[in-house]
Design an enzyme around this catalytic site. Structure first.
Site, PDB file in Angstrom:
ATOM      1  N   CYS A  10      83.067 104.284  14.820  1.00 32.18           N
ATOM      2  CA  CYS A  10      82.248 105.713  13.722  1.00 32.18           C
ATOM      3  C   CYS A  10      84.130 105.350  12.643  1.00 32.18           C
ATOM      4  O   CYS A  10      84.626 104.653  12.037  1.00 32.18           O
ATOM      5  CB  CYS A  10      82.475 106.511  15.023  1.00 32.18           C
ATOM      6  N   ASN A  13      86.667 107.337  15.857  1.00 27.70           N
ATOM      7  CA  ASN A  13      86.795 106.290  16.522  1.00 27.70           C
ATOM      8  C   ASN A  13      87.254 106.834  18.166  1.00 27.70           C
ATOM      9  O   ASN A  13      88.076 106.511  19.775  1.00 27.70           O
ATOM     10  CB  ASN A  13      87.431 104.998  17.498  1.00 27.70           C
ATOM     11  N   CYS A  15      85.303 110.178  19.118  1.00 28.56           N
ATOM     12  CA  CYS A  15      83.982 110.865  19.351  1.00 28.56           C
ATOM     13  C   CYS A  15      82.771 110.237  19.782  1.00 28.56           C
ATOM     14  O   CYS A  15      82.635 109.283  20.712  1.00 28.56           O
ATOM     15  CB  CYS A  15      83.622 111.948  18.088  1.00 28.56           C
ATOM     16  N   ARG A  16      81.919 109.825  17.865  1.00 26.04           N
ATOM     17  CA  ARG A  16      81.134 108.760  18.494  1.00 26.04           C
ATOM     18  C   ARG A  16      80.669 107.317  19.127  1.00 26.04           C
ATOM     19  O   ARG A  16      79.831 107.379  19.947  1.00 26.04           O
ATOM     20  CB  ARG A  16      80.052 108.592  17.087  1.00 26.04           C
ATOM     21  N   SER A  17      81.502 106.819  18.225  1.00 22.82           N
ATOM     22  CA  SER A  17      81.524 105.129  18.959  1.00 22.82           C
ATOM     23  C   SER A  17      82.025 105.082  20.463  1.00 22.82           C
ATOM     24  O   SER A  17      81.425 104.284  20.903  1.00 22.82           O
ATOM     25  CB  SER A  17      82.055 104.431  17.707  1.00 22.82           C
ATOM     26  N   ASP A 129      78.611 114.214  12.559  1.00 19.90           N
ATOM     27  CA  ASP A 129      79.767 113.393  13.347  1.00 19.90           C
ATOM     28  C   ASP A 129      80.088 114.927  13.840  1.00 19.90           C
ATOM     29  O   ASP A 129      80.653 116.214  13.258  1.00 19.90           O
ATOM     30  CB  ASP A 129      80.526 113.746  11.941  1.00 19.90           C
TER      31      ASP A 129
HETATM   32  P1  4NP Z   1      84.314 110.639  15.213  1.00 14.49           P
HETATM   33  O1  4NP Z   1      84.142 111.411  14.231  1.00 14.49           O
HETATM   34  O2  4NP Z   1      84.015 109.837  13.890  1.00 14.49           O
HETATM   35  O3  4NP Z   1      83.066 110.516  16.303  1.00 14.49           O
HETATM   36  O4  4NP Z   1      84.897 109.358  16.090  1.00 14.49           O
HETATM   37  C1  4NP Z   1      85.969 112.197  13.970  1.00 14.49           C
HETATM   38  C2  4NP Z   1      86.809 112.521  14.618  1.00 14.49           C
HETATM   39  C3  4NP Z   1      87.943 112.586  13.622  1.00 14.49           C
HETATM   40  C4  4NP Z   1      87.786 113.147  11.874  1.00 14.49           C
HETATM   41  C5  4NP Z   1      86.327 112.743  11.697  1.00 14.49           C
HETATM   42  C6  4NP Z   1      85.833 112.362  12.789  1.00 14.49           C
HETATM   43  N1  4NP Z   1      89.287 113.151  11.910  1.00 14.49           N
HETATM   44  O5  4NP Z   1      89.304 113.520  10.849  1.00 14.49           O
HETATM   45  O6  4NP Z   1      90.569 113.062  12.613  1.00 14.49           O
END
Ligand code: 4NP
Length: 157
Positions: A10, A13, A15-17, A129
């Site tokens: 994702c 790294n 939340c989703r992945s 997200d």
């Molecule tokens: P992820 O979510 O891609 O599912 O891990 C996010 C976590 C942090 C951020 C964006 C998406 N960020 O902008 O910090």
């Protein structure tokens, strides 16, 4: 038998992945397939390297008896040579992974896919997200991923 290697990717790294990785690990444990796989996750971005997954996601997953243990890392050129499957959570991740692969001297052998191509119940074409939203977003991501990660496992086993 050679192990099948799977990398979930994702943006951050955190939340989703990591959730997809932990759901996959939980599924293969239940099916007695743990020894057949190498499973990991990574982000296209570098902001959260070394961090545990977002506590909101870890808490939501624990309520389903899914333990998210991973630490964030960024995808690297080597990943294209080391993983059979690189699985993106959304279209933006997919494009970023393709761009990185195109800039990599060794084209690698990884097959790059989107996790929602394996959905069976939910209509979402991307995993949304949850980072900037409320707690319910984390549960929804887990609902979606429990379906599509299972669909992915079914497709390769
Ligand atoms: P992820 O979510 O891609 O599912 O891990 C996010 C976590 C942090 C951020 C964006 C998406 N960020 O902008 O910090």
């Amino acid at each position: 038998m050679k192990k099948i290697s799977v990398l979930f990717v994702c943006l951050g790294n955190i939340c989703r992945s990591p959730a997809a990785e932990a759901i996959f690990i939980s599924l293969i444990e239940k099916k007695g397939l743990t020894d057949d796989f190498i499973v990991d996750s990574a982000g296209t971005g570098s902001w959260h390297i070394g961090k545990k997954a977002d506590s909101r996601m870890r808490v939501a997953a624990e309520r389903r008896d899914i333990n998210i243990l991973s630490r964030a890392r960024q995808i690297t050129n080597n990943d294209f040579d080391e993983f059979n499957y690189i699985i993106a959570m959304d279209d933006s991740n997919f494009r970023n992974i393709q761009n990185l692969k195109n800039r990599t001297a060794s084209a690698g052998f990884a097959s790059i896919k989107k996790i929602q191509d394996f959905r069976t119940v939910f209509n979402e074409l991307e995993v949304p997200d949850p980072y900037f939203g409320g707690d319910e977003g984390f549960d929804y991501v887990l609902d979606i991923l429990e379906d599509s990660v299972n669909g992915f496992l079914e497709s390769i086993s």
